[in-house]
Design a protein around this motif. Sequence first.
Motif, PDB file in Angstrom:
ATOM      1  N   ALA A 222      45.053  75.958 -10.593  1.00  0.00           N
ATOM      2  CA  ALA A 222      45.721  76.832 -10.095  1.00  0.00           C
ATOM      3  C   ALA A 222      45.390  77.200  -8.625  1.00  0.00           C
ATOM      4  O   ALA A 222      46.268  77.222  -7.662  1.00  0.00           O
ATOM      5  N   ALA A 223      44.126  76.984  -8.205  1.00  0.00           N
ATOM      6  CA  ALA A 223      43.708  77.285  -6.817  1.00  0.00           C
ATOM      7  C   ALA A 223      44.214  76.173  -6.068  1.00  0.00           C
ATOM      8  O   ALA A 223      44.696  76.522  -4.831  1.00  0.00           O
ATOM      9  N   LEU A 224      44.097  75.218  -6.158  1.00  0.00           N
ATOM     10  CA  LEU A 224      44.568  73.865  -5.492  1.00  0.00           C
ATOM     11  C   LEU A 224      45.996  74.321  -5.279  1.00  0.00           C
ATOM     12  O   LEU A 224      46.465  73.865  -4.142  1.00  0.00           O
ATOM     13  N   PHE A 225      46.920  74.320  -6.065  1.00  0.00           N
ATOM     14  CA  PHE A 225      48.312  74.740  -5.849  1.00  0.00           C
ATOM     15  C   PHE A 225      48.670  75.765  -5.272  1.00  0.00           C
ATOM     16  O   PHE A 225      49.696  76.041  -4.473  1.00  0.00           O
ATOM     17  N   LEU A 226      47.910  76.986  -5.314  1.00  0.00           N
ATOM     18  CA  LEU A 226      48.188  78.144  -4.660  1.00  0.00           C
ATOM     19  C   LEU A 226      47.913  77.540  -3.065  1.00  0.00           C
ATOM     20  O   LEU A 226      48.710  78.048  -2.273  1.00  0.00           O
ATOM     21  N   GLY A 227      46.926  76.762  -2.829  1.00  0.00           N
ATOM     22  CA  GLY A 227      46.923  76.322  -1.309  1.00  0.00           C
ATOM     23  C   GLY A 227      48.011  75.510  -0.991  1.00  0.00           C
ATOM     24  O   GLY A 227      48.455  75.718  -0.090  1.00  0.00           O
ATOM     25  N   VAL A 228      48.546  74.800  -1.982  1.00  0.00           N
ATOM     26  CA  VAL A 228      49.653  73.917  -1.562  1.00  0.00           C
ATOM     27  C   VAL A 228      51.055  74.693  -1.179  1.00  0.00           C
ATOM     28  O   VAL A 228      51.741  74.634  -0.295  1.00  0.00           O
ATOM     29  N   LEU A 232      53.145  75.365   2.326  1.00  0.00           N
ATOM     30  CA  LEU A 232      54.612  75.141   2.287  1.00  0.00           C
ATOM     31  C   LEU A 232      55.267  76.190   2.708  1.00  0.00           C
ATOM     32  O   LEU A 232      56.287  76.258   3.578  1.00  0.00           O
ATOM     33  N   LEU A 233      54.853  77.525   2.247  1.00  0.00           N
ATOM     34  CA  LEU A 233      55.564  78.660   2.590  1.00  0.00           C
ATOM     35  C   LEU A 233      55.190  79.064   3.877  1.00  0.00           C
ATOM     36  O   LEU A 233      56.152  79.592   4.668  1.00  0.00           O
ATOM     37  N   THR A 234      54.032  78.938   4.682  1.00  0.00           N
ATOM     38  CA  THR A 234      53.500  79.434   6.017  1.00  0.00           C
ATOM     39  C   THR A 234      53.972  78.496   6.930  1.00  0.00           C
ATOM     40  O   THR A 234      53.944  78.739   8.180  1.00  0.00           O
ATOM     41  N   HIS A 235      54.180  77.243   6.386  1.00  0.00           N
ATOM     42  CA  HIS A 235      54.848  76.235   7.584  1.00  0.00           C
ATOM     43  C   HIS A 235      56.315  75.663   7.240  1.00  0.00           C
ATOM     44  O   HIS A 235      56.768  74.750   7.803  1.00  0.00           O
ATOM     45  N   LYS A 260      49.684  85.123   1.223  1.00  0.00           N
ATOM     46  CA  LYS A 260      49.090  85.400   2.485  1.00  0.00           C
ATOM     47  C   LYS A 260      47.707  84.785   2.528  1.00  0.00           C
ATOM     48  O   LYS A 260      47.192  84.060   3.580  1.00  0.00           O
ATOM     49  N   ASP A 261      46.736  85.130   1.750  1.00  0.00           N
ATOM     50  CA  ASP A 261      45.463  84.797   2.100  1.00  0.00           C
ATOM     51  C   ASP A 261      44.833  83.668   1.096  1.00  0.00           C
ATOM     52  O   ASP A 261      43.674  83.380   1.138  1.00  0.00           O
ATOM     53  N   LYS A 262      45.812  83.221   0.767  1.00  0.00           N
ATOM     54  CA  LYS A 262      45.590  81.966  -0.531  1.00  0.00           C
ATOM     55  C   LYS A 262      45.524  80.685   0.516  1.00  0.00           C
ATOM     56  O   LYS A 262      46.499  79.695   0.308  1.00  0.00           O
ATOM     57  N   THR A 263      44.884  80.580   1.458  1.00  0.00           N
ATOM     58  CA  THR A 263      44.736  79.525   2.459  1.00  0.00           C
ATOM     59  C   THR A 263      44.173  78.075   1.965  1.00  0.00           C
ATOM     60  O   THR A 263      43.209  78.337   0.932  1.00  0.00           O
ATOM     61  N   PRO A 264      44.649  76.951   2.467  1.00  0.00           N
ATOM     62  CA  PRO A 264      43.855  75.911   1.736  1.00  0.00           C
ATOM     63  C   PRO A 264      42.448  75.848   1.940  1.00  0.00           C
ATOM     64  O   PRO A 264      41.682  75.401   1.177  1.00  0.00           O
ATOM     65  N   ALA A 265      41.816  76.342   2.970  1.00  0.00           N
ATOM     66  CA  ALA A 265      40.462  76.388   3.398  1.00  0.00           C
ATOM     67  C   ALA A 265      39.829  77.561   2.083  1.00  0.00           C
ATOM     68  O   ALA A 265      38.892  77.111   1.494  1.00  0.00           O
ATOM     69  N   LYS A 266      40.386  78.576   1.763  1.00  0.00           N
ATOM     70  CA  LYS A 266      40.028  79.512   0.918  1.00  0.00           C
ATOM     71  C   LYS A 266      40.284  78.679  -0.569  1.00  0.00           C
ATOM     72  O   LYS A 266      39.243  78.876  -1.503  1.00  0.00           O
ATOM     73  N   MET A 267      41.156  78.263  -0.964  1.00  0.00           N
ATOM     74  CA  MET A 267      41.467  77.718  -2.164  1.00  0.00           C
ATOM     75  C   MET A 267      40.340  76.518  -2.314  1.00  0.00           C
ATOM     76  O   MET A 267      40.019  75.971  -3.527  1.00  0.00           O
ATOM     77  N   PRO A 274      38.810  69.140  -0.878  1.00  0.00           N
ATOM     78  CA  PRO A 274      38.868  69.506   0.771  1.00  0.00           C
ATOM     79  C   PRO A 274      40.317  69.906   1.059  1.00  0.00           C
ATOM     80  O   PRO A 274      41.239  69.383   0.629  1.00  0.00           O
ATOM     81  N   ALA A 275      39.980  70.976   2.146  1.00  0.00           N
ATOM     82  CA  ALA A 275      41.361  71.627   2.482  1.00  0.00           C
ATOM     83  C   ALA A 275      42.342  70.452   3.070  1.00  0.00           C
ATOM     84  O   ALA A 275      43.481  70.760   2.930  1.00  0.00           O
ATOM     85  N   LYS A 276      41.839  69.512   3.790  1.00  0.00           N
ATOM     86  CA  LYS A 276      42.686  68.431   4.300  1.00  0.00           C
ATOM     87  C   LYS A 276      43.493  67.915   3.231  1.00  0.00           C
ATOM     88  O   LYS A 276      44.606  67.529   3.640  1.00  0.00           O
ATOM     89  N   ASP A 277      42.910  67.751   2.089  1.00  0.00           N
ATOM     90  CA  ASP A 277      43.610  66.853   1.034  1.00  0.00           C
ATOM     91  C   ASP A 277      44.535  67.988   0.450  1.00  0.00           C
ATOM     92  O   ASP A 277      45.859  67.679  -0.112  1.00  0.00           O
ATOM     93  N   ILE A 278      44.554  69.231   0.491  1.00  0.00           N
ATOM     94  CA  ILE A 278      45.356  70.234  -0.073  1.00  0.00           C
ATOM     95  C   ILE A 278      46.399  70.084   0.893  1.00  0.00           C
ATOM     96  O   ILE A 278      47.764  70.067   0.538  1.00  0.00           O
TER      97      ILE A 278
END
Length: 370
Positions: A222-228, A232-235, A260-267, A274-278
């Motif tokens: 769930a966290a991984l895909f929240l980051g995804v 998608l939404l913020t870009h 808003k706060d579910k950033t790849p880094a946080k997730m 890794p955030a870069k993989d998200i």
Amino acid sequence: MHKNEWIPTVCYQCKAECAILARVENGVVREVKGNPRARGKMCVKGMAGITTLYSSERLKYPLKRVGERGEGRFTRISWDEALDIMEKKLRELRDRGEAHTFTYSMFPHSTTDPKWRFVNAVGGFISTGLPHCDSGKIMAHLHTFGCFPNHHIAPMYYTVPKGGLMILSGRHPFGCLDDACVPRDILNAKQRGAKLVVIDPIFRTEAAKADWWIPIKPGGDAALFLGVCHYLLTHNLYDKAFCDKWVRPGDMEKLMKFIKDKTPAKMSRICEVPAKDIVKLAKMCAEAKSVCIDAFKSIMYGNAMDWGHVWSILLVITGNLDNPGGQPLPEIAPMAPVTPVPPAPNLKELGYHRTGPNKDKFDHYNFILE
Ligand code: SF4
């Protein structure tokens, strides 16, 4: 009586209900195989189904407990008696306004499964299903789309086009868990030029066949895909036209606020991807011709509903509902109304109890599902 012929039927060794042929000899099933008119596959579990059918342990009639609970003493009763006992107890609950205390471990096979009508008629029920099997997905899809895929539980991989993306998240079709046709359909889609991403803590057969294996902390999907979704939404990489057409007015704003706060880094700190993989996965979703997701083991945790909701949201924001290579949605056949309408259950709250570490928390689906 059939003397010796092949009869079209379905396997019921699991809920995929693959179309099969059974060779019946003088009323006895001797052999089963996939029905070539329905892509013709059967797994070993299905082939073993004949032993279930003729097992001496098979329950064939109602049994009533006669001893103390746990003593294991039962006596055979008629179907009429069994139905009368259940009807009396359910009626008592309903008359007391406590129908919602009826616990029913139900696995609906479609949005129009008659079991829904049964619980409608009873007036409520407690589902035990959430972290059991893939009920978290079913309930989340139901709350988000108003229906869930029936018959073929998995996405229809034979519709995935060249450039499509298939994501298996804790799902192991190559072990033939649900729908014996899926492994071949996935490999055929890959040959057509689709990509396969496998998310799994363990490198299994699926990972060996994948274009990209993403190891993950168990329960982190769930966290991984929240980051995804966040990326998608913020870009501005989501399918705006689809969302404008199909998402209820106001819900996208609520989603933007929530994400808003579910950033790849946080997730990344939760799922240990890794955030870069998200971000890379988000870009793949944005660029793919179609995206389909399937999960099974990963949706059997205490956060099953959360993962199911994120899964549903990702399908919506990438516009992958009812399209080739995306998530098919069933036709909803009309069903007879329940009359008279049973009284509303005497409930203070509607929602679901979590299991696991947050089991005392009660959720109301008030995020975008009010
Ligand atoms: S996947 Fe296997 S067990 Fe399940 S319905 Fe198909 S043949 Fe039967």
